[in-house]
Design a protein around this motif. Structure first.
Motif, mmCIF file in Angstrom:
data_model
loop_
_atom_site.group_PDB
_atom_site.id
_atom_site.type_symbol
_atom_site.label_atom_id
_atom_site.label_comp_id
_atom_site.label_asym_id
_atom_site.label_seq_id
_atom_site.Cartn_x
_atom_site.Cartn_y
_atom_site.Cartn_z
ATOM 1 N N GLU A 67 34.874 53.108 79.635
ATOM 2 C CA GLU A 67 35.395 53.614 78.452
ATOM 3 C C GLU A 67 35.197 55.087 78.172
ATOM 4 O OE1 GLU A 67 34.118 50.885 74.867
ATOM 5 O OE2 GLU A 67 32.745 51.041 76.379
ATOM 6 N N GLU A 68 36.076 55.711 77.532
ATOM 7 C CA GLU A 68 36.235 56.892 77.087
ATOM 8 C C GLU A 68 35.284 57.330 75.921
ATOM 9 O OE1 GLU A 68 38.019 60.284 77.677
ATOM 10 O OE2 GLU A 68 37.666 59.035 79.907
ATOM 11 N N PRO A 69 34.159 58.235 76.003
ATOM 12 C CA PRO A 69 33.480 58.675 74.882
ATOM 13 C C PRO A 69 34.441 59.078 73.725
ATOM 14 C CG PRO A 69 33.091 60.230 76.451
ATOM 15 C CD PRO A 69 34.086 59.204 77.160
ATOM 16 N N GLU A 70 34.082 58.885 72.356
ATOM 17 C CA GLU A 70 34.741 59.409 71.392
ATOM 18 C C GLU A 70 34.737 60.918 71.106
ATOM 19 O OE1 GLU A 70 33.332 57.839 67.571
ATOM 20 O OE2 GLU A 70 34.873 58.977 66.231
ATOM 21 N N TRP A 71 33.219 61.391 71.204
ATOM 22 C CA TRP A 71 33.115 62.821 71.040
ATOM 23 C C TRP A 71 32.650 63.266 72.429
ATOM 24 C CZ3 TRP A 71 30.010 61.249 66.312
ATOM 25 C CH2 TRP A 71 30.923 61.294 65.070
ATOM 26 N N GLY A 72 32.965 64.617 73.043
ATOM 27 C CA GLY A 72 32.519 65.186 74.128
ATOM 28 C C GLY A 72 31.026 65.488 73.875
ATOM 29 N N LYS A 73 30.185 65.560 74.940
ATOM 30 C CA LYS A 73 28.656 65.890 75.185
ATOM 31 C C LYS A 73 28.413 66.949 73.843
ATOM 32 C CE LYS A 73 25.370 66.223 78.776
ATOM 33 N NZ LYS A 73 25.233 66.583 80.009
ATOM 34 N N GLY A 74 28.861 67.888 73.905
ATOM 35 C CA GLY A 74 28.690 68.841 72.962
ATOM 36 C C GLY A 74 28.649 68.603 71.543
ATOM 37 N N LYS A 75 30.143 68.219 71.336
ATOM 38 C CA LYS A 75 30.267 67.816 69.929
ATOM 39 C C LYS A 75 29.287 66.588 69.305
ATOM 40 C CE LYS A 75 33.567 66.336 66.652
ATOM 41 N NZ LYS A 75 34.992 65.874 66.288
ATOM 42 N N ALA A 76 28.933 65.640 70.218
ATOM 43 C CA ALA A 76 28.236 64.390 69.909
ATOM 44 C C ALA A 76 26.666 64.974 69.795
ATOM 45 C CB ALA A 76 28.084 63.308 71.048
ATOM 46 N N ILE A 77 26.219 65.880 70.648
ATOM 47 C CA ILE A 77 24.849 66.353 70.243
ATOM 48 C C ILE A 77 24.755 67.318 68.904
ATOM 49 C CG2 ILE A 77 23.158 68.155 71.067
ATOM 50 C CD1 ILE A 77 23.817 67.245 73.977
ATOM 51 N N THR A 78 25.719 68.043 68.676
ATOM 52 C CA THR A 78 25.673 68.583 67.399
ATOM 53 C C THR A 78 25.791 68.088 66.397
ATOM 54 O OG1 THR A 78 27.310 70.413 68.615
ATOM 55 C CG2 THR A 78 26.985 70.696 66.315
ATOM 56 N N VAL A 79 26.755 66.775 66.269
ATOM 57 C CA VAL A 79 26.679 66.001 64.866
ATOM 58 C C VAL A 79 25.576 65.065 64.865
ATOM 59 C CG1 VAL A 79 27.733 63.666 64.285
ATOM 60 C CG2 VAL A 79 29.124 65.403 65.444
ATOM 61 N N LEU A 80 24.902 64.838 66.128
ATOM 62 C CA LEU A 80 23.379 64.092 65.934
ATOM 63 C C LEU A 80 22.336 65.035 65.261
ATOM 64 C CD1 LEU A 80 22.687 61.138 67.004
ATOM 65 C CD2 LEU A 80 21.951 62.167 69.290
ATOM 66 N N LEU A 81 22.373 66.272 65.774
ATOM 67 C CA LEU A 81 21.342 67.331 65.353
ATOM 68 C C LEU A 81 21.517 67.407 63.743
ATOM 69 C CD1 LEU A 81 20.765 69.858 68.069
ATOM 70 C CD2 LEU A 81 19.103 68.230 67.162
ATOM 71 N N LEU A 82 22.863 67.767 63.393
ATOM 72 C CA LEU A 82 22.975 67.866 61.957
ATOM 73 C C LEU A 82 22.708 66.780 61.067
ATOM 74 C CD1 LEU A 82 26.407 70.053 62.063
ATOM 75 C CD2 LEU A 82 23.981 70.926 61.608
ATOM 76 N N ALA A 83 23.250 65.355 61.605
ATOM 77 C CA ALA A 83 22.903 64.380 60.685
ATOM 78 C C ALA A 83 21.315 64.005 60.713
ATOM 79 C CB ALA A 83 23.649 63.312 61.472
ATOM 80 N N THR A 84 20.748 64.409 61.859
ATOM 81 C CA THR A 84 19.164 64.183 61.680
ATOM 82 C C THR A 84 18.401 64.983 60.679
ATOM 83 O OG1 THR A 84 19.348 63.425 64.012
ATOM 84 C CG2 THR A 84 17.331 64.103 63.070
ATOM 85 N N ILE A 85 19.125 66.170 60.495
ATOM 86 C CA ILE A 85 18.504 67.255 59.838
ATOM 87 C C ILE A 85 18.550 66.998 58.173
ATOM 88 C CG2 ILE A 85 18.607 69.579 58.828
ATOM 89 C CD1 ILE A 85 19.029 70.473 61.938
ATOM 90 N N ALA A 86 20.092 66.508 58.085
ATOM 91 C CA ALA A 86 20.299 65.953 56.543
ATOM 92 C C ALA A 86 19.739 64.652 56.382
ATOM 93 C CB ALA A 86 21.820 65.664 56.799
#
Lengths: 352, 352, 352
Positions: free
Chosen positions: A198-217
């Motif tokens: 399977e293809e990941p929806e987001w690349g590694k960098g974008k996924a980590i960024t989203v994860l971090l921002l969402a966690t902070i929020a």
């Protein structure tokens, strides 16, 4: 669906900040906070899934459990600082029950509506069963019983000792799973191989960024959510115990809920189970003992002694999960059984 | 053997009616009633077996459990009407222990004397284990613990809530077994095919007629039997709890005893286990909660709160059965273990 | 290594006799006794291993468990004679915990450091699980609960009844294993065949002689060891309960420790498990009930009622072992889990 969550986040996060600053009514804030967290959780779920595809099911599951419980850890530290030991123990109980019964129950049930039989790695199931028996039953029941005939200071020493042992064994479990026995128990190479194409929806960098921002929020919103509980409890007639065990658990574990169910629906039961049971184990064997140790720095120290209803619900939930997950197979009825157990416990805490 | 039972029925039923009307001595009536019920039970067993051959092992097992527990349900309703809550809870406990330990124990033991290793469907065993853990442990232990810190009215509300959940999950289990997952877990087509070549002793019509008539006669005799318990208890020095837990269970479950052992002796362990464990589950998840709901119509309502000895014996019996039935195999020693547990509990209730 | 033990025995046995007669300081005697027992135990281990190669893994395991527990039985009878019921119950608890958690834990851990996955007969594992559930949970929990609402004389009658049932079932288990189902569950003929090609270190005659002499010496030293406990406890600040549960168990089970670990290290997990779990079962189902019956001849009879901490630690230890041994496989992490549980319980008894 993703667009709805996108709108909810784009509206919810600013509304949460504005509402908090402008001291809106608690009920309205409560609803805004909850919806925002659930929407943020969906982003965390998608980011985690992308990372899971890149990193393989195990690391993906671990990542997820970690990000889900980071929120709880932060909230609990604030509560400990204010001496709210009862609320912290109740929310730990709620996390264990929520993950073991609600998250796993919904995953098994919803996954089971689509697939007749779903399987997951039976070696992981047994490994997890041993840890549930150790972390929830041995390590929580023993101090409860011993504390009845111990002076309070010894109970605290005992709690500290158990906490250190729990954390060391938790780290040993990671060592076992990720280093010494990595891949030793993998029997389903073929099916895993299929997923990994399977293809990941987001690349590694974008996924980590989203994860971090969402966690902070999520952390920011969750912390404010806690302050609304008192007046919400008064309005709806909910006791502090019920809020700690049920409400905090449902909202606080929204991330796990969302992603475990998504995984179950996609028939990736290895990840769904890793999220539900892995998260339970992290709460019991890492978050709870860490909070005991951290509490030593605050005026009121927290012993690892739950109330009897908290302890018995956790013990019976663990036993039920051990028996149900034992064969590495799930179906909708097993999910329904877990949900029924959660419902009974929820009613009990509501009436208490 | 069948002729002996025929004579016992032809003599026992009229003697029961005459003796009851003429107010014979309680001890004599007690013996007459017991023998009559056991003889009637053998007819029920044969009728059920005939139906089981026609209908297949699962429906046959369900039929059997239903006819066995109909008797108990009727007796319990009479007792509830007279406010004898303690006796009803004791006889429910006795039914659970009797089916799990005595019926299953005798089946495994006697079947095991003839066959070295007997097997039954391992998927059914695991399905039943999950339900035992839920029905006997989660649903019975939680109200016991919570009721300690709850006012009485809330304990009753909690009991009603749990009862509704138990009945809904029991119906869901039937849906799962008979509709959505019918045949999904059948691994032993070959051995079942071999059994189904057998000729039923009686045709469908005759079997149903015998089953109905015997059930009515058992109900009539059982009801009168209950009235002899007080004076029999005084004569033999038996407490009400002992009579409820041991005597009512043995006589009240005579039907299950007879047919489960017959099935085990014929190496049809799927049916024997279905009778013993299925009957336990029906008592815990259907008869007991139904009685809680029915009791709301009577002056004294019955909460789902057992005494501690009742609860602990049921919990340990369920755990023992879960461990022993886990592998889908039985032998004489596993039967002996279950019987030894029953004996320990019987002595305990006798001395209490 | 064997030479070190030879020196220790040749020095330790005479020193023990001389020191005892000359009333040396308790602390020195305590150390001399402990080292001597551990050295003697290594001889017992080697003798048992030689016999095991000759007699096959099962009889070898039984032999070992028997010789290990003979020592405990003798010490306990002396203690009962002096009315020290609390110490006897504590040392029985310690034996169960020591064998289930410490012996098995060390075997699994040390064996697991050498071999990634070690297996043992899964049928034996399940057979043992049923007996653990019966012997430790049913037979020990029931009298505890019932005794709360029973007069003391009835508790004793109940204990005697349970003891007889336990011994009968233990003998039935031997009948099952060695006679009616001997070899029925052997699935690993090939691997066993491989082991049996090994040459025993000592012949049958020499092995039996060494075993007998070492047992006599261990019994002599152990008995004297008991008399040092009081002053050693005072010196180190150990409670009587801690000495009974932890110190007696470690020294008293040194033989099992030594040989189980040796067997695990040689990848003979069938024997290691037979020693650890078989020894637990012998203590719970044979030594403990026998001591109850023997105590009837002394002024103070011993009921089968443990303290709550003793009972709960045994129950949770049995549940943990049942879950961990369920799959017939071990690894270092399962050993670590058992050792962590032992450590928690040890700290608890130390603080109590």
């Amino acid at each position: 669906m993703n667009k709805v969550f996108m709108v909810l986040v784009l509206a919810g996060v600013p509304l949460s900040v504005i509402g908090t600053l402008m001291h809106w009514s608690s009920i309205i804030l409560f609803i805004v906070y909850c919806l925002t967290i659930i929407a943020l959780a969906s982003f965390m779920g998608r980011a985690t899934e992308s990372l899971a595809i890149v990193a393989g099911p195990r690391i993906g599951g671990l990542l997820n459990a970690t990000f889900g419980n980071a929120v709880e850890l932060i909230i609990s530290i604030f509560a400990l600082k204010e001496g709210l030991i009862g609320v912290v123990l109740a929310s730990l109980t709620g996390s264990v029950l929520g993950n073991l019964l609600l998250v796993a129950g919904l995953s098994f049930f919803i996954g089971g509506l689509k697939y007749k039989r779903q399987t997951f790695n039976v070696f992981d199931a047994r490994h997890n069963s041993g840890l549930l028996m150790f972390g929830v039953i041995v390590a929580f029941v023993i101090p409860e019983i011993f504390s009845q005939t111990m002076p309070e200071s010894k109970t605290l020493s005992f709690s500290v000792g158990i906490s250190i042992i729990l954390i060391v064994l938790y780290l040993a479990a990671l060592l076992f799973k990720l280093v010494t026995h990595r891949g030793v128990y993998q029997t389903d190479d073929v099916s895993e191989g299929r997923h990994e194409e399977e293809e990941p929806e987001w690349g590694k960098g974008k996924a980590i960024t989203v994860l971090l921002l969402a966690t902070i929020a999520v952390a920011y919103v969750s912390e404010n959510l806690v302050h609304t509980f008192e007046s919400v409890g008064e309005t709806f007639g909910w006791s502090e115990l019920f809020i700690g065990v049920v409400i905090v658990a449902i909202v606080g574990n929204a991330a796990e809920h969302a992603s475990a169910i998504i995984m179950a629906y996609k028939n990736k039961m290895d990840i769904a189970v890793e999220i539900a049971i892995g998260s339970t184990l992290q709460v019991a064997m890492f978050v709870a003992p860490l909070l005991v140790l951290i509490s030593l720095m605050f005026p009121t120290a927290m012993p690892l002694v739950f109330t009897l209803p908290e302890l018995i619900t956790m013990v019976t939930a663990a036993l039920l999960m051990i028996i149900i997950s034992n064969d590495g197979e799930t179906n909708w009825f097993e999910g329904a059984t877990l949900l029924a157990a959660y419902l009974i416990m929820g009613i009990g805490f509501y009436l208490l």
